[in-house]
Scaffold this motif. Structure first.
Motif, PDB file in Angstrom:
ATOM      1  N   PRO A  15       0.383 -47.344 -22.257  1.00 57.55           N
ATOM      2  CA  PRO A  15      -0.049 -46.868 -23.402  1.00 57.55           C
ATOM      3  C   PRO A  15      -1.433 -46.847 -23.744  1.00 57.55           C
ATOM      4  N   VAL A  16      -1.911 -46.128 -24.635  1.00 59.85           N
ATOM      5  CA  VAL A  16      -3.331 -45.992 -24.825  1.00 59.85           C
ATOM      6  C   VAL A  16      -3.658 -47.266 -25.710  1.00 59.85           C
ATOM      7  N   VAL A  17      -4.582 -47.863 -25.279  1.00 61.61           N
ATOM      8  CA  VAL A  17      -5.251 -49.121 -25.667  1.00 61.61           C
ATOM      9  C   VAL A  17      -6.716 -48.844 -26.278  1.00 61.61           C
ATOM     10  N   VAL A  18      -7.114 -49.815 -27.162  1.00 62.73           N
ATOM     11  CA  VAL A  18      -8.416 -49.703 -27.887  1.00 62.73           C
ATOM     12  C   VAL A  18      -8.891 -51.188 -28.075  1.00 62.73           C
ATOM     13  N   ASN A  35      -2.493 -37.094 -28.462  1.00 59.29           N
ATOM     14  CA  ASN A  35      -1.380 -36.521 -29.199  1.00 59.29           C
ATOM     15  C   ASN A  35      -0.212 -37.474 -29.544  1.00 59.29           C
ATOM     16  N   ILE A  36      -0.733 -39.002 -29.928  1.00 61.04           N
ATOM     17  CA  ILE A  36       0.038 -39.880 -30.437  1.00 61.04           C
ATOM     18  C   ILE A  36      -0.115 -40.360 -31.592  1.00 61.04           C
ATOM     19  N   GLY A  37       0.737 -41.340 -32.256  1.00 58.08           N
ATOM     20  CA  GLY A  37       0.442 -41.960 -33.605  1.00 58.08           C
ATOM     21  C   GLY A  37       0.083 -43.126 -33.654  1.00 58.08           C
ATOM     22  N   ASN A  38      -0.279 -43.667 -32.721  1.00 55.75           N
ATOM     23  CA  ASN A  38      -0.929 -45.204 -32.608  1.00 55.75           C
ATOM     24  C   ASN A  38      -1.391 -45.564 -31.362  1.00 55.75           C
ATOM     25  N   VAL A  39      -2.054 -46.743 -31.303  1.00 59.87           N
ATOM     26  CA  VAL A  39      -2.992 -47.106 -30.210  1.00 59.87           C
ATOM     27  C   VAL A  39      -2.426 -48.682 -30.312  1.00 59.87           C
TER      28      VAL A  39
END
Length: 184
Positions: A15-18, A35-39
């Protein structure tokens, strides 16, 4: 649908992580690019929170704040409920429904390995989609069930990161602090 379908087979890996000190603008740009709704907000490879489009709208935009001036840590949802990759899709959906969440980070060996959403599950089975819709119509969270879940974030006693926080007397504690309570 086969009951034995596991989260690991359906989850989105990597998953995209910040980082918590990233700005909301940077996180939103990352969401747009992917193109996702959360990180997932992660510190030292431990998920400590989640930032969603809804968080940004409610806690930044509607408050008139500048996304460049707000850090992710200030507006993320934390702590987060997590699950293991070897549970069934039905169990994942049950966790989401009873805890009133739509996204479930997946952790294995204290490492974030994926995320599964209600949308991911509903794409696989219209029947599960119907069940998910029924659970989402329930106005109250199942507090007892919620408290039995495993959380990921910072321990409220020692402030250390943990992917196995448990709710004890209304506080989220790591295993070491829980063990310490037994000896007091």
């Amino acid at each position: 649908m086969n009951k034995d379908v596991l989260v690991k087979e359906v989850m989105k890996a990597k998953p995209v992580v910040v980082q918590p000190f990233a700005t909301v603008l940077e996180a939103a740009q990352s969401m747009k690019a992917n193109n996702i709704g959360n990180v997932i907000v992660s510190e030292v490879n431990h998920p400590i929170g989640i930032l969603t489009e809804s968080d940004i709208i409610k806690k930044v935009v509607c408050e008139g704040k500048n996304a460049q001036d707000v850090t992710v840590e200030e507006v993320m949802s934390s702590p987060i409920i997590i699950a293991e990759p070897y549970i069934s899709l039905q169990e994942a959906l049950k966790i989401m429904g009873k805890c009133n969440i739509r996204r479930l980070p997946i952790v294995e060996n204290n490492e974030l390995v994926g995320i599964i959403t209600q949308r991911d599950i509903s794409r696989l089975s219209p029947a599960l989609n119907e069940i998910s819709h029924e659970w989402s119509n329930i106005d109250t969270k199942d507090e007892e069930y919620l408290q039995s879940q495993t959380f990921s974030g910072k321990c409220e006693d020692c402030n250390l990161l943990s992917t196995s926080l448990k709710s004890i007397d209304g506080r989220l504690l790591c295993d070491d602090c829980i063990d310490g309570l037994k000896y007091e």
